[in-house]
Enzyme design. Structure first.
Site, mmCIF file in Angstrom:
data_model
loop_
_atom_site.group_PDB
_atom_site.id
_atom_site.type_symbol
_atom_site.label_atom_id
_atom_site.label_comp_id
_atom_site.label_asym_id
_atom_site.label_seq_id
_atom_site.Cartn_x
_atom_site.Cartn_y
_atom_site.Cartn_z
ATOM 1 N N GLY A 191 0.793 -1.233 0.000
ATOM 2 C CA GLY A 191 0.000 0.000 0.000
ATOM 3 C C GLY A 191 0.820 1.275 0.000
ATOM 4 O O GLY A 191 0.261 2.378 -0.032
ATOM 5 N N ALA A 192 2.157 1.149 0.023
ATOM 6 C CA ALA A 192 2.994 2.362 0.081
ATOM 7 C C ALA A 192 2.997 3.119 -1.248
ATOM 8 O O ALA A 192 3.284 4.313 -1.286
ATOM 9 C CB ALA A 192 4.424 1.999 0.485
ATOM 10 N N GLY A 193 2.684 2.412 -2.342
ATOM 11 C CA GLY A 193 2.643 3.092 -3.645
ATOM 12 C C GLY A 193 3.581 2.495 -4.688
ATOM 13 O O GLY A 193 3.821 3.105 -5.727
ATOM 14 N N SER B 18 3.139 -0.084 -6.703
ATOM 15 C CA SER B 18 2.465 -0.407 -7.972
ATOM 16 C C SER B 18 2.152 0.862 -8.752
ATOM 17 O O SER B 18 2.377 0.926 -9.971
ATOM 18 C CB SER B 18 1.185 -1.204 -7.725
ATOM 19 N N SER C 263 9.624 -7.181 -1.064
ATOM 20 C CA SER C 263 11.034 -7.590 -0.884
ATOM 21 C C SER C 263 11.561 -7.074 0.455
ATOM 22 O O SER C 263 12.412 -6.196 0.495
ATOM 23 C CB SER C 263 11.900 -7.122 -2.060
HETATM 24 S S1 ADX Z 1 7.098 -10.258 -1.012
HETATM 25 O O1 ADX Z 1 7.261 -10.098 0.449
HETATM 26 O O2 ADX Z 1 7.212 -11.666 -1.442
HETATM 27 O O3 ADX Z 1 8.033 -9.384 -1.773
HETATM 28 P P1 ADX Z 1 4.943 -9.445 -2.745
HETATM 29 O O4 ADX Z 1 5.316 -8.078 -3.179
HETATM 30 O O5 ADX Z 1 5.208 -10.562 -3.708
HETATM 31 O O6 ADX Z 1 5.612 -9.757 -1.319
HETATM 32 O O7 ADX Z 1 3.377 -9.506 -2.430
HETATM 33 C C1 ADX Z 1 2.818 -8.561 -1.571
HETATM 34 C C2 ADX Z 1 1.305 -8.479 -1.729
HETATM 35 O O8 ADX Z 1 0.700 -9.668 -1.243
HETATM 36 C C3 ADX Z 1 0.757 -7.350 -0.872
HETATM 37 O O9 ADX Z 1 0.636 -6.159 -1.618
HETATM 38 C C4 ADX Z 1 -0.586 -7.861 -0.432
HETATM 39 O O10 ADX Z 1 -1.570 -7.509 -1.378
HETATM 40 C C5 ADX Z 1 -0.449 -9.370 -0.481
HETATM 41 N N1 ADX Z 1 -0.284 -10.037 0.836
HETATM 42 C C6 ADX Z 1 -1.005 -11.113 1.251
HETATM 43 N N2 ADX Z 1 -0.575 -11.555 2.435
HETATM 44 C C7 ADX Z 1 0.467 -10.750 2.816
HETATM 45 C C8 ADX Z 1 1.332 -10.719 3.944
HETATM 46 N N3 ADX Z 1 1.214 -11.610 4.944
HETATM 47 N N4 ADX Z 1 2.273 -9.757 4.012
HETATM 48 C C9 ADX Z 1 2.382 -8.858 3.004
HETATM 49 N N5 ADX Z 1 1.607 -8.837 1.909
HETATM 50 C C10 ADX Z 1 0.648 -9.784 1.792
#
Ligand code: ADX
Length: 194
Positions: free
Chosen positions: A18-20, A22, A88
């Site tokens: 949600g930080a922006g 995308s 990430s």
């Molecule tokens: S990452 O940690 O593996 O880099 P990634 O960017 O692919 O995450 O996915 C994040 C998205 O997954 C978030 O924007 C949110 O919509 C969704 N999401 C679902 N569960 C979680 C969670 N436990 N923590 C963070 N994001 C989540």
């Protein structure tokens, strides 16, 4: 011999949900598309294909980030600007991807998309923070799971304090300073003031 503007690079957006990431990555991708080959790799999208079935455990997040980084590197190697938007959350894994990319002589530009947790909770576009705070989503980044801010990102944008167009302009300037894009920004029509 290709000049700097023809070389691939990786533009990596990291930050909490949600930080922006995308919004900004789509905008920059649209602007880059006006002048060069570009691909956007979004974590949400990767999790429907490349990273289908992965969880949000540390191991699976690292797998997801490594896979996205691998594809980004392949694209960049062939002259594409690879734009990545993924939480990430782990510094060591981002650093690992950075080293793989820079090890090939390609630029890795890390953009830390920063906003206070309170602003993210207020905004809560996907309704996930409300559910995470209610304990309905375990291991939610920033609430019940870590986010390690990058110690030395090339750009920090404060999306809770600055306009999207200002953040985008600063990212473009950073790319231009490194000779990766022309100084004059190929502005997206939606952000062009009259
Ligand atoms: S990452 O940690 O593996 O880099 P990634 O960017 O692919 O995450 O996915 C994040 C998205 O997954 C978030 O924007 C949110 O919509 C969704 N999401 C679902 N569960 C979680 C969670 N436990 N923590 C963070 N994001 C989540």
């Amino acid at each position: 011999m290709t000049n700097g503007k023809d070389r691939g690079f990786v533009l990596w957006f990291t930050g909490m949900s949600g930080a922006g990431k995308s919004t900004l990555s789509s905008l920059l991708t649209a602007e880059l598309a006006r002048i060069r080959p570009v691909e956007l790799l979004d974590g949400d999208e990767a999790r429907k294909s490349l990273s289908e079935g992965l969880s949000f455990s540390k191991e699976d997040r690292d797998r997801n980030v490594r896979r996205i980084g691998y594809v980004a590197r392949l694209l960049a190697r062939h002259g594409v600007a690879a734009v990545v938007a993924a939480i990430s959350p782990y510094q060591a894994t981002r650093q690992e991807v950075r080293e793989l990319v820079t090890g090939e002589g390609l630029s890795f530009i890390e953009v830390y998309v920063q906003a206070e947790l309170s602003a993210l909770v207020d905004r809560d576009v996907k309704g996930l923070y409300r559910r995470a705070l209610a304990g309905e989503i375990p291991h939610f980044t920033g609430v019940s799971d870590p986010y390690e801010p990058p110690p030395q990102p090339e750009v920090v944008v404060r999306t809770d304090r600055e306009a999207v167009s200002d953040s985008a302009a600063r990212i473009w300037t950073t790319l231009a300073e490194r000779g990766l894009v022309p100084t004059t920004r190929a502005r997206h029509p939606l952000t062009t003031e009259p």
